[in-house]
Design a protein around this motif. Structure first.
Motif, short mmCIF file in Angstrom:
data_model
loop_
_atom_site.label_atom_id
_atom_site.label_comp_id
_atom_site.label_asym_id
_atom_site.label_seq_id
_atom_site.Cartn_x
_atom_site.Cartn_y
_atom_site.Cartn_z
N SER A 143 0.83 -1.22 0.00
CA SER A 143 0.00 0.00 0.00
C SER A 143 0.85 1.26 0.00
O SER A 143 0.37 2.35 -0.23
CB SER A 143 -0.89 0.03 1.24
OG SER A 143 -0.10 0.27 2.40
N HIS A 144 2.15 1.11 0.26
CA HIS A 144 3.09 2.22 0.38
C HIS A 144 2.83 3.07 1.62
O HIS A 144 3.14 4.25 1.67
CB HIS A 144 3.09 3.09 -0.89
CG HIS A 144 4.37 3.85 -1.11
ND1 HIS A 144 5.60 3.29 -0.89
CD2 HIS A 144 4.60 5.14 -1.50
CE1 HIS A 144 6.53 4.20 -1.15
NE2 HIS A 144 5.95 5.32 -1.51
N SER A 145 2.24 2.44 2.63
CA SER A 145 2.05 3.15 3.91
C SER A 145 3.40 3.55 4.47
O SER A 145 4.30 2.72 4.58
CB SER A 145 1.33 2.25 4.92
OG SER A 145 1.46 2.79 6.22
N GLY B 123 12.48 1.52 -6.26
CA GLY B 123 12.76 2.92 -6.57
C GLY B 123 11.65 3.45 -7.47
O GLY B 123 10.67 2.74 -7.74
N TYR B 124 11.84 4.69 -7.91
CA TYR B 124 10.81 5.34 -8.74
C TYR B 124 10.94 4.96 -10.21
O TYR B 124 12.06 4.82 -10.72
CB TYR B 124 10.93 6.86 -8.61
CG TYR B 124 10.27 7.36 -7.35
CD1 TYR B 124 8.97 7.83 -7.37
CD2 TYR B 124 10.93 7.33 -6.13
CE1 TYR B 124 8.34 8.27 -6.22
CE2 TYR B 124 10.31 7.77 -4.96
CZ TYR B 124 9.02 8.24 -5.01
OH TYR B 124 8.40 8.67 -3.87
N ILE B 125 9.80 4.80 -10.87
CA ILE B 125 9.76 4.54 -12.31
C ILE B 125 9.15 5.77 -12.99
O ILE B 125 7.94 5.95 -13.01
CB ILE B 125 8.92 3.29 -12.63
CG1 ILE B 125 9.58 2.04 -12.05
CG2 ILE B 125 8.75 3.12 -14.13
CD1 ILE B 125 10.92 1.68 -12.70
N CYS C 178 -2.26 6.75 -5.03
CA CYS C 178 -1.87 7.91 -4.23
C CYS C 178 -0.99 7.46 -3.06
O CYS C 178 -1.27 6.43 -2.43
CB CYS C 178 -3.12 8.59 -3.68
SG CYS C 178 -2.80 10.10 -2.78
N HIS C 179 0.05 8.22 -2.77
CA HIS C 179 0.90 7.88 -1.63
C HIS C 179 0.07 7.73 -0.35
O HIS C 179 -0.88 8.48 -0.13
CB HIS C 179 1.96 8.97 -1.40
CG HIS C 179 3.27 8.65 -2.02
ND1 HIS C 179 3.42 8.50 -3.37
CD2 HIS C 179 4.50 8.42 -1.48
CE1 HIS C 179 4.69 8.21 -3.63
NE2 HIS C 179 5.37 8.15 -2.50
N ALA C 180 0.46 6.76 0.50
CA ALA C 180 -0.18 6.61 1.81
C ALA C 180 0.66 7.37 2.83
O ALA C 180 1.41 6.79 3.61
CB ALA C 180 -0.29 5.13 2.15
#
Ligand SMILES: [Zn+2]
Length: 447
Positions: A112-114, A404-406, A215-217
């Motif tokens: 979830s990227h919490s 990492g970021y894509i 959306c970022h958690a």
């Protein structure tokens, strides 16, 4: 062996007739608590300088097992964690193969990227100052996480029973393109779709709700463990439907934040953080509720699955660049450079590509579920949905291996955090071919 028995049972059910048997689906879900037992460093923010101080809400791994009319079982697992580590993710999927006969393409892991969960893995994240004793706590937690995740899969498979599957796509305005906070002149695309997959039992009772959002958690940022707003969303859905289990799937939300959010330390403002996290959870749950009241599209099998990796190009930093970063005043750059120089000494060079996992599940003609790895920016979701159908395509990010970021070509050109600055520990930014390579790979796998 076990799967074989279940498929034999499925044939019996199919022969017995009835509306449910005709759809051919069986589904089972299980939720296992993964709340850390004591203080542990928390993942996501480099600003944290100590371990967790308490539990705001328990966190979970949730597994949904789906068996189509061919008798093959696939499992979606969702984690209230900042990422899926390649090390422990592989440990889970290897054990799923060994213990349940699930090949790699039949398992999707999504985080979830919490930013309010524990660190995971077998080494300290470069951006946090863990002591060797802290790393021991992290390792112990990770070993338990692997055990509990496999336990969740086992339970979900044991819970398999006749079901119908439906899909719908709602909308909710929680995500704001966060790049505009730093660079006001940037365009601000967001993906505000709310994909909803629901599983119903033979009498139409709601058993499982899978909801996605991009959306970022990151509504919360203190030292209390929780699942942030996706956790509140799941709680609201489960409250509204007693007995049902909710799963949250993170989308391509790498450049989106829930806004407003408060991350400062002014005591007069702090109450906003929790209130907003709860509110965003309620908004998402409301979008789900409205979707459930719509006529959703029934999904028929078979469920076709594919998992492949594709090499995406990196532009590694030189030894000179790393040495100057190491000596520089930026703590994070310096910490990442230290790690990379050690890697360079060991391997002779830094990798110039990353083996990027892509997974695609197709539910008959009704739904294409594309699970991308890493922190994926919004352009990928918008592009793939435009290509494969806005109402029948679900693009998840943060799946299988989150390293990492894509960035897209647009974001690479614009630069900034998601355009490369964030990937300090990878050794360099991605090359501009990254977007075409990934989109092309998805295209190949769709065939
Ligand atoms: Zn992030």
């Amino acid at each position: 062996m076990y799967i074989g028995k279940v498929s034999a049972l499925l044939i019996c059910l199919a022969l017995a007739g009835g509306a449910q048997a005709q759809t051919g689906w069986k589904a089972g879900a299980a939720k296992v608590d993964i709340t850390p037992a004591g203080p542990i460093w928390m993942a996501g923010y480099a600003k944290r300088d100590k371990t967790s101080e308490g539990i705001r809400k328990n966190i979970h791994v949730v597994a949904l097992a789906l068996q189509d009319e061919t008798g093959r079982t696939s499992v979606l697992m969702t984690f209230d964690l900042v990422k899926i580590g390649r090390d422990w993710g592989t440990a889970i999927t290897d054990r799923c193969q060994k213990e349940f006969g699930l090949s790699r393409d039949h398992v999707v892991l999504n985080s979830s990227h919490s930013h309010s969960g524990p660190v995971t893995g077998y080494a300290a994240p470069y951006y946090l100052p863990l002591t060797p004793a802290d790393v021991e706590v992290e390792r112990r937690y990770t070993r338990e996480l692997v055990d509990k995740s496999v336990e969740a899969v086992g339970q979900a498979i044991r819970n398999l029973s006749p079901a119908t599957l439906e899909f719908g796509q709602g909308l909710a305005a929680i995500a704001v393109n966060r790049r505009r906070v730093r660079l006001r002149s940037l365009p601000g695309p967001v993906d505000q779709d709310v994909p909803v997959l629901c599983v119903r039992g033979p009498n139409g009772e709601l058993k499982v709700v899978v909801v996605g959002y991009a959306c970022h958690a990151t509504a919360l940022g203190d030292y209390q463990i929780s699942a942030d707003w996706p956790g509140y969303a799941k709680e609201e859905i489960e409250k509204a439907h007693p007995g049902a289990i909710a799963l949250f799937v993170q989308g391509c939300g790498a450049d989106a934040n829930p806004l407003p959010r408060y991350q400062g330390t002014d005591p007069a403002m702090l109450h906003y953080s929790v209130e907003l996290a709860q509110m965003y959870g309620k908004i998402l749950a409301a979008a789900v509720e409205m979707e459930l009241h719509e006529k959703m599209t029934p999904l028929v099998g078979p469920l076709r699955t594919a998992y492949e990796t594709v090499d995406v190009p990196l532009r590694p930093a030189s030894r000179e660049e790393l040495q100057s970063a190491l000596a520089g005043s930026d703590r994070l750059q310096s910490a990442a450079a230290k790690q990379l120089l050690a890697q360079m000494d060991k391997d002779g060079k830094l990798p110039d590509q990353y083996p990027y996992p892509v997974e695609v599940w197709q539910f008959g003609k009704g739904l294409k579920f594309i699970a991308l790895s890493g922190e994926v920016v919004v352009d990928y979701a918008l592009r793939l949905k435009a290509q494969y159908g806005w109402d029948t395509t679900w693009v998840a990010g943060y799946s299988n291996d989150v390293f990492g970021y894509i960035p897209s070509v647009r974001v690479l050109r614009e630069g900034g955090y998601e355009g490369g600055d964030a990937n300090k520990d990878l050794g360099g930014p991605f090359g501009p071919a990254v977007e075409e390579i990934i989109v092309e790979k998805v295209g190949d796998m769709m065939k």
